[in-house]
Design an enzyme around this catalytic site. Structure first.
Site, short mmCIF file in Angstrom:
data_model
loop_
_atom_site.label_atom_id
_atom_site.label_comp_id
_atom_site.label_asym_id
_atom_site.label_seq_id
_atom_site.Cartn_x
_atom_site.Cartn_y
_atom_site.Cartn_z
N ILE A 170 70.84 34.93 29.42
CA ILE A 170 70.37 34.73 28.06
C ILE A 170 69.11 33.89 28.13
O ILE A 170 69.12 32.81 28.72
CB ILE A 170 71.40 33.97 27.20
CG1 ILE A 170 72.83 34.46 27.46
CG2 ILE A 170 71.03 34.01 25.73
CD1 ILE A 170 73.18 35.75 26.85
N ALA B 156 75.54 38.27 32.06
CA ALA B 156 74.23 38.43 31.45
C ALA B 156 73.42 37.15 31.56
O ALA B 156 73.96 36.08 31.72
CB ALA B 156 74.37 38.81 29.98
N GLY C 292 75.16 33.57 32.44
CA GLY C 292 76.59 33.84 32.30
C GLY C 292 77.06 34.70 33.46
O GLY C 292 76.29 35.03 34.36
N ALA C 293 78.35 35.04 33.40
CA ALA C 293 78.90 35.85 34.48
C ALA C 293 78.29 37.24 34.48
O ALA C 293 78.11 37.84 35.52
CB ALA C 293 80.41 35.91 34.36
N ILE D 269 68.47 30.18 28.87
CA ILE D 269 69.44 29.30 28.20
C ILE D 269 70.76 29.28 28.95
O ILE D 269 71.40 28.25 29.10
CB ILE D 269 69.74 29.79 26.76
CG1 ILE D 269 68.47 29.85 25.94
CG2 ILE D 269 70.76 28.88 26.10
CD1 ILE D 269 68.70 30.43 24.55
N ASP E 263 87.13 38.38 24.44
CA ASP E 263 86.87 37.26 25.38
C ASP E 263 86.74 35.98 24.56
O ASP E 263 85.78 35.24 24.68
CB ASP E 263 85.58 37.54 26.16
CG ASP E 263 85.40 36.57 27.35
OD1 ASP E 263 86.36 35.86 27.69
OD2 ASP E 263 84.30 36.55 27.93
N LYS F 61 60.82 33.45 17.13
CA LYS F 61 61.74 32.99 18.18
C LYS F 61 62.99 33.86 18.22
O LYS F 61 63.56 34.20 17.18
CB LYS F 61 62.17 31.54 17.89
CG LYS F 61 61.08 30.54 18.18
CD LYS F 61 61.67 29.13 18.24
CE LYS F 61 60.58 28.13 18.50
NZ LYS F 61 60.32 27.24 17.37
#
Lengths: 335, 231
Positions: B28, B26, B23-24, B20, B137, B37
């Site tokens: 996902i 992780a 990220g910087a 999906i 964050d 799901k």
């Protein structure tokens, strides 16, 4: 930039925010025709603004003459006079501003006030050829991450206390080995890693707790190991926030500006990070990394083309002029 | 030393359907496990970091995020529930939220909807802060919006369990700056509604103390034009 000889613009730029009094001449075709810089070196201790200003006044006429000679340009050929309007030390800034006003008035040419931080970025874009980077700006007392978004360079992240360069310099001096690059050189012989406070807040960083903790360990652990720990921690924090900013701003280039950009280890880390995101890394070469007149002249060219000139009565210096307060209209024109 | 495992390690559970978000810190992924799901959040090793530092950061943030999510759920703050935690892989398995990042849609929403969401977000953050959690964050990419118009907070890797006003104020500062840098046309209206919502949840006095702290952070050397004006 493609400009025919006829409509080529020439701008003379004056840098005088701190130690350096510089005069540069740049053309709208992207050529740096002159870059003459004189650096005031205090006999001892740090910079004294008034003494630096006196140095700048003494050297100004000579630097101007040399720049014009180097470029082979007559004053009358110039299309604009640019100067660094801020941020910087008031007395130093006023010398550059006074000289610029006098020339602009005498020649009847437009006066252009340039933000010093913007100029560091623009000369970097010109020299390295990168187009739309996320910038890690680690010059002087600054640590920030910025990128052009919608009309300006926006500050995505910055230090919440001291600058990264300051942190390593102070550590080196207190450890008795001197400022950078000494801590990094010692770090190469480090073996054991000691954990130090790692403080990242979003895209912001904080170094003062880390510095205090490292200083407390002085004498208790091997100095080389401590140097390894502090440099690795500082660089990891910078690289991590830069990585986050790259993702956040959705850019594909990274530009390193300023003194810490010379660090081999930091550069290596950032390049490894960039590989993960297919991003390209650029660093400003030493000649243009420090404060210099050429960067003011070149940014002056961009501002002249975009119509960002100043009336004399609006040309007071702005010692605390933030990067994100400066409009970058030339970027909207695709320059 | 940690061995260099591939990003999709053999120990991951379930069947991976799609990534999906990269990220910087992780990756996902959406996955299905026995018909259920969910998403996995895998904090990937960073080759640029010193190995010990890297392992320590990833483990600490995984564990920490789990703790924070647990306390947020207790406070009733909408955020994805934790289904499983695998510290050996620095991975959390979380409830799937079907929605989009607020950053992606905020600029295209009608003004009233922006104000409603800002107010709702203000209430959530106010409640979170009174409950002693700072997000760490808080930007518009870490806020999800689902189809029903509900907001969720995500990504607590940098959060803190704290009642230190400074840490809480940094949240407001980060949110404001993320609006300033990416949605600057909406910034003023958004922050106005946000602070109204915040005051509803946290009280006016608390909000005022917080705003003073935000001003102090901004005046600390970096937001210098503001500092000059104060003097």
């Amino acid at each position: 930039m493609a400009a025919s000889k006829l409509d080529e613009k020439l701008v003379l730029g004056i840098e005088s925010t701190a130690h350096t009094f510089g005069v540069g001449i740049a053309s709208s075709s992207g050529k740096i025709l002159a870059n003459v810089n004189y650096v005031y070196r205090p006999r001892e201790g740090g910079i004294h603004p008034r003494e630096a200003a006196q140095h700048h006044s003494r050297i100004a006429a000579k630097a101007l003459r040399e720049a014009l000679e180097q470029a082979g340009v007559k004053p009358i050929d110039l299309d604009g006079i640019a100067f660094s309007i801020g941020p910087g030390m008031g007395p130093c800034l006023r010398v550059g501003a006074t000289v610029a006003r006098a020339i602009a008035l005498r020649l009847g040419k437009p006066l252009i006030g340039v933000n010093h931080s913007v100029a560091h970025i623009e000369i970097g874009r010109l020299i390295t050829g990168c187009k739309d980077p996320v910038v890690l700006y680690v010059a002087g007392g600054n640590t920030m991450i910025t990128s052009y978004i919608d009309g300006r360079y926006r500050i995505l992240g910055e230090t919440l206390d001291i600058a990264a360069g300051n942190c390593l310099d102070v550590f080196g001096i207190k450890a008795g080995i001197g400022p950078m690059p000494a801590p990094e050189e010692y770090a190469r012989r480090g073996e054991r890693f000691h954990s130090l406070p790692y403080r990242v807040k979003g895209m912001d960083v904080s170094f003062s707790g880390l510095l205090t903790a490292a200083l407390k360990l002085l004498g208790e652990v091997r100095l080389e190991d401590l140097c390894l720990s502090i440099t690795e921690t500082v660089y990891s924090m910078l690289t991590e926030t830069l990585e986050r900013a790259l993702a956040y701003a959705e850019k594909e280039e990274i530009l390193l500006v300023g003194g810490l950009a010379r660090s081999r280890r930091l550069m290596e880390m950032i390049e490894e990070m960039a590989k993960l995101h297919d991003a390209k890394v650029y660093a400003v070469p030493p000649e243009y990394a420090g404060d210099n007149g050429a960067m003011i002249a070149w940014t002056g060219v961009l501002q002249l083309i975009a119509g960002q000139t100043l009336r004399i009565e609006d040309s007071r210096v702005r010692p605390r002029f933030r990067l994100d307060e400066a409009e970058a209209r030339w970027r909207m024109l695709g320059l | 030393m940690e061995d260099a495992r591939p990003i999709e390690g053999g120990m991951m559970i379930g069947e991976k359907l799609e990534v999906i978000r990269i990220g910087a810190e992780a990756i996902i992924s959406r996955l299905e496990w026995n018909g259920f799901k969910m998403v996995s959040k895998h904090r990937v090793p960073k080759p640029y970091r010193f190995p010990e530092l890297d392992r320590w950061i990833r483990d600490r943030r995984t564990l920490h995020e789990a703790r924070v999510i647990t306390s947020l759920r207790r406070l009733g703050i909408p955020c994805p529930a934790i289904l499983l935690m695998d510290r050996s892989e620095a991975t959390l398995y979380l409830q799937l939220i079907e929605g989009v990042e607020l950053k992606k849609v905020l600029d295209s929403l009608p003004a009233e909807e922006v104000e409603r969401l800002a107010n709702e977000l203000g209430r959530m953050v106010g409640r979170m802060h009174r409950g002693g959690v700072a997000h760490g964050d808080l930007t518009t990419s870490n806020i999800m919006l689902d189809r029903m118009g509900n907001l969720y907070l995500i990504d607590f890797g940098l959060s803190a369990i704290t009642d230190d006003l400074e840490e809480l104020a940094v949240d407001i500062h980060l949110l404001d700056r993320s609006l300033e840098s990416v949605h600057h046309r909406l910034r003023a209206a958004f922050m106005r509604s946000f602070l109204k919502g915040y005051a509803t949840a946290a009280g006016m006095d608390f909000l005022q103390a917080l705003i003073e702290k935000v001003k102090e952070i901004r005046s600390r050397g970096r937001y210098v034009e503001e500092r000059r004006k104060r003097h």
